[in-house]
Design an enzyme around this catalytic site. Structure first.
Site, PDB file in Angstrom:
ATOM      1  N   SER A 151      -9.722   2.013   3.170  1.00 45.30           N
ATOM      2  CA  SER A 151      -8.834   2.706   2.272  1.00 45.30           C
ATOM      3  C   SER A 151      -7.855   1.805   1.518  1.00 45.30           C
ATOM      4  CB  SER A 151      -8.048   3.748   3.069  1.00 45.30           C
ATOM      5  OG  SER A 151      -7.204   3.130   4.009  1.00 45.30           O
TER       6      SER A 151
ATOM      7  N   SER B 121      -9.887  -0.364   7.441  1.00 47.38           N
ATOM      8  CA  SER B 121      -9.341  -0.254   6.085  1.00 47.38           C
ATOM      9  C   SER B 121      -8.662  -1.484   5.499  1.00 47.38           C
ATOM     10  CB  SER B 121      -8.358   0.909   6.004  1.00 47.38           C
ATOM     11  OG  SER B 121      -9.068   2.107   5.826  1.00 47.38           O
TER      12      SER B 121
ATOM     13  N   LYS C 270       0.849  -1.208   0.000  1.00 47.42           N
ATOM     14  CA  LYS C 270       0.000   0.000   0.000  1.00 47.42           C
ATOM     15  C   LYS C 270       0.880   1.252   0.000  1.00 47.42           C
ATOM     16  CE  LYS C 270      -3.854   1.981   2.737  1.00 47.42           C
ATOM     17  NZ  LYS C 270      -4.702   1.806   3.933  1.00 47.42           N
TER      18      LYS C 270
HETATM   19  N1  GLN Z   1     -13.141   4.420   6.515  1.00 50.58           N
HETATM   20  C1  GLN Z   1     -12.293   4.784   7.606  1.00 50.58           C
HETATM   21  C2  GLN Z   1     -11.897   6.237   7.497  1.00 50.58           C
HETATM   22  O1  GLN Z   1     -12.237   6.811   6.521  1.00 50.58           O
HETATM   23  C3  GLN Z   1     -11.154   3.842   7.563  1.00 50.58           C
HETATM   24  C4  GLN Z   1      -9.815   4.399   7.630  1.00 50.58           C
HETATM   25  C5  GLN Z   1      -8.724   3.404   7.785  1.00 50.58           C
HETATM   26  O2  GLN Z   1      -8.886   2.346   8.370  1.00 50.58           O
HETATM   27  N2  GLN Z   1      -7.569   3.803   7.323  1.00 50.58           N
HETATM   28  O3  GLN Z   1     -11.310   6.814   8.349  1.00 50.58           O
END
Ligand code: GLN
Length: 479
Positions: free
Chosen positions: A154, A178, A79
């Protein structure tokens, strides 16, 4: 070569038998990427030469009997918020577009030590803020199972990469779901380790008290293999836990061999099964519960009463931490600079041009909840409720070994379907509490939604450092 749903453990056998070389393996994955990533958009970039040179070096080591481990030569994609020395680390943000990592993240370094080949920069929501990958400043990533749908976020690039057979596994990061949510949307396996199990050194910080690096892959044994490699205490990250790590792959292997859940008590938190759940997801969860029972698992009802505050608490704590963490990206210390008259205007202009709307929204929210006069009402109160959320989990784990829940209330949605940020935030409802509590969880494919024909996932959550029993159960279930 058919790499469909290939696992690290089978590829490792193939490398050992000499039926494939690391170079051939990497070339085959690159072929898949060339054939389909134009449409999917999982990768922001790939340094092919570096990858193939690493594969050649691995083949030489193996030929001379000096392989670093049985996994030497297996590629794992990364990532874009995890540092790989010499490669771009943009967090899918224009602000960090020119940034190259001066060092390897500990997780990457540990993978390299075993001969794994970390490669590529996987698309994500900018600074890991989002649930659909639509917040990337650079491109859309499409769900390989239905390109009209999002891959989740994400770590959407990571999930799409594994689902499209561009790599056997990928690293992602999970701050509020995420890893687990995109894994669920793309029908792959994803693990959020216990907070402190995997070093955050070299992971660009979003919300430091929540962030964890973890694997996305094709089965629990592979998740165990990666966790075996990357877990443990790290002097570079004072929040890593000193407890001994390892034995994760062996636990998953045992689970798959036994195929039994006998002796394990699964708690069903009632708050995760009421309303809001799409009927297709509810149906698969019912089948999952029946299957757990059929495999000898015991089901008990439990309650996590403060979970109803999890989304609100998360969007205070995560934004507060993000507003502090992202302050360093000012175009001077880090990131691309937009010159203006004087220092302050340069900050304004660089940050104004570099950050996307969602990141700006979070910085504004986070700054607000930390500001004098509001700190007690929002941030401090959220911290207190966070403690209540954690205690709920600890109480529940006195009554059961593991918790069983859905990962998401619905399957992968379509692009632009959730244009209201609040609606998007609410889609994280089943994953976020676990980040706040610090425990570990895995997302595993559990069935298909009749309406959307998209995968539905089950989440198994375990107590702190309970990764072994979690992986063992997940492997038994998936078998
Ligand atoms: N959807 C969550 C956010 O927008 C997840 C973020 C994450 O786990 N990096 O903050």
């Amino acid at each position: 070569m058919d790499l469909k749903k290939s696992t690290i453990h089978t590829l490792s056998e193939n490398l050992k038998n000499g039926t494939v070389s690391s170079l051939e393996l990497c070339q085959e994955y690159l072929k898949n990427i060339d054939a389909r990533d134009g449409e999917i958009g999982a990768f922001l970039e790939i340094d092919r030469e570096k990858m193939l040179n690493a594969a050649k070096a691995s083949d030489e080591r193996r030929a001379s009997g000096n392989a670093f481990s049985e996994f030497d030569g297996i590629p794992i994609a990364v990532k874009d918020n995890i540092c790989v020395k010499g490669e771009r680390c943009s967090c899918a943000s224009k602000l960090l577009e020119p940034v190259k990592s001066p060092y390897d993240a500990t997780a990457v370094e540990l993978l390299k030590k075993q001969g794994f080949i970390p490669f590529g920069r996987l698309n994500m929501d900018e600074f890991a803020m989002g649930s659909s990958c639509e917040n990337s400043a650079f491109k859309k990533t499409r769900n390989p199972l239905d390109i009209s749908r999002v891959p989740g976020g994400s770590s959407g690039g990571s999930a799409a990469c594994v689902a499209a057979d561009f790599a056997p596994a990928a690293l992602g990061s999970d701050t509020g779901g995420s890893i687990r949510q995109p894994a669920a949307f793309c029908g792959v396996v994803g693990v959020k380790p216990t907070y402190g199990r995997v070093s955050r050194y070299g992971l660009v910080a979003f919300a430091s008290s929540l962030d964890q690096i973890g694997p996305l892959c094709n089965d629990p044994e592979d998740a165990g293999i990666i966790l075996d490699a990357i877990s443990g205490f790290d002097p570079h990250d004072s929040t890593t836990l000193p407890a001994a790590s390892g034995g994760y792959a062996a636990a998953a292997k045992k689970g798959a061999a036994d195929g039994s859940l006998a002796g394990l008590k699964f708690g069903l938190p009632k708050e995760y099964f009421t309303g809001g759940l799409d009927s297709g997801v509810a149906k698969v969860m019912d089948e999952t519960i029946a299957k757990v029972k059929a495999l000898g698992g015991e089901i008990v009802d439990v309650s996590l009463p403060h979970t109803k505050y999890a989304v609100a608490v998360y969007y205070i704590i995560a934004t507060a931490e993000a507003s502090a963490n992202l302050a360093r990206f000012d175009g001077i210390r880090y990131g691309s600079r937009q010159d203006a008259n004087g220092l302050v205007d340069t900050y304004y202009k660089s940050r104004g041009a570099g950050f996307g709307d969602e990141v700006k929204r979070r910085i504004l929210l986070g700054t607000y909840v930390l500001s004098s006069g509001y700190y007690d009402a929002y941030y401090l109160r959220a911290q207190r409720v966070r403690t209540l959320i954690r205690r709920d989990f600890e109480e529940a784990f006195k009554q059961c070994d593991l918790l069983l829940t859905p990962v998401t209330p619905q399957t992968a949605f379509k692009f632009n379907e959730k244009s209201d940020p609040l609606q998007m935030y609410l889609s994280d409802i089943f994953t976020i509490a676990l980040n706040l509590s610090g425990h570990c969880g895995i997302s595993i494919p559990a069935g298909i939604d009749d309406a959307t024909k998209m995968p539905v996932a089950a989440q198994i959550m375990a107590p702190a450092l309970g990764e072994k029993v979690m992986l063992q159960a997940a492997a038994a279930f998936m078998k």
